[in-house]
Design an enzyme around this catalytic site. Structure first.
Site, PDB file in Angstrom:
ATOM      1  N   CYS A 178       0.840  -1.196   0.000  1.00  0.00           N
ATOM      2  CA  CYS A 178       0.000   0.000   0.000  1.00  0.00           C
ATOM      3  C   CYS A 178       0.878   1.249   0.000  1.00  0.00           C
ATOM      4  O   CYS A 178       1.853   1.311  -0.749  1.00  0.00           O
ATOM      5  CB  CYS A 178      -1.012  -0.018   1.147  1.00  0.00           C
ATOM      6  SG  CYS A 178      -0.307  -0.281   2.799  1.00  0.00           S
ATOM      7  N   ARG A 179       0.564   2.216   0.861  1.00  0.00           N
ATOM      8  CA  ARG A 179       1.221   3.520   0.765  1.00  0.00           C
ATOM      9  C   ARG A 179       2.614   3.546   1.367  1.00  0.00           C
ATOM     10  O   ARG A 179       3.496   4.231   0.873  1.00  0.00           O
ATOM     11  CB  ARG A 179       0.346   4.585   1.432  1.00  0.00           C
ATOM     12  CG  ARG A 179      -0.950   4.817   0.666  1.00  0.00           C
ATOM     13  CD  ARG A 179      -1.918   5.688   1.433  1.00  0.00           C
ATOM     14  NE  ARG A 179      -3.119   5.930   0.647  1.00  0.00           N
ATOM     15  CZ  ARG A 179      -4.347   5.937   1.140  1.00  0.00           C
ATOM     16  NH1 ARG A 179      -4.531   5.716   2.443  1.00  0.00           N
ATOM     17  NH2 ARG A 179      -5.383   6.159   0.363  1.00  0.00           N
TER      18      ARG A 179
END
Length: 221
Positions: A178-179
């Site tokens: 993800c981020r």
């Protein structure tokens, strides 16, 4: 102005101005905004929605970052879009995060508690251990994936993952990212995939570390 005609500046002033740029990052909500903008350009209303801030609050924080030169903005009709000014800003973010995680026990404690909640518990994998045989999934929103993603990664946003579970191949090792290191989306996605009998692991880093220039080789082209 010619250099000979400038007002003299002392060393204290140099460090005070330096501190102005550093102070712009010394706020939890601004750091959260920086992580989001490291994923790609976002409008003010998107950033407010993603962080749960009021529009006026998000806008004020973004203006502070903009004055320090850490983010850039553009206007499109009635919307204003922000992005980090460059990968060196991602480097600043990740360097501060690394030092804080290594030196400030309280941060490590709260990060472990956040990541250790039941819906985010499960195995993780270091990016260096990822190979080309693994199926790599990006679970961020589509617009973030389109702005920047790891080579070879498939876009399956967490919000759509359960209804699209049949698109994930069985019998392969699955890696989810993800981020960044402080983002829990990948761990939640890995837990969901494992509940469906799939061999999924969450990458313990993400796009913000990649943008910071860290050597992340996923073994895919």
């Amino acid at each position: 102005m010619d250099s000979w005609n400038r007002e003299p500046v002392d060393k204290e002033t140099v460090f005070e101005v330096f501190a102005e740029a550093v102070k712009a990052t010394a706020n939890g909500r601004r750091l959260e905004l920086m992580e989001l903008m490291a994923q790609g350009e976002h409008s003010v209303d998107e950033l407010a929605r993603l962080t749960g801030m009021a529009m006026t609050t998000a806008s004020a924080h973004l203006q502070t970052l903009n004055r320090a030169g850490l983010v850039s903005k553009r206007r499109e009709r009635t919307s204003i879009y922000y992005r980090i000014s460059g990968d060196d800003v991602a480097e600043l973010y990740t360097a501060a995060k690394r030092v804080a995680l290594n030196r400030y026990p309280r941060l490590r404690e709260v990060v472990d508690a956040y990541m250790g909640q039941p819906r985010a518990q499960g195995p993780v994998i270091d990016p260096a251990a990822v190979t080309s045989e693994m199926y790599v999934i990006d679970v961020r929103p589509v617009e973030e994936y389109e702005a920047a993603h790891f080579p070879g990664a498939v876009c399956l946003p967490l919000a759509e993952l359960e209804e699209r579970i049949d698109e994930v191949p069985k019998g392969r090792e699955i890696v989810v990212y993800c981020r960044g290191e402080l983002c829990r989306l990948a761990r939640e996605a890995a837990v969901l995939l494992r509940a469906h009998g799939l061999d999924a692991k969450a990458m313990d880093e993400g796009i913000v570390e990649w943008r910071a220039g860290k050597e992340i080789d996923l073994g895919v082209a």
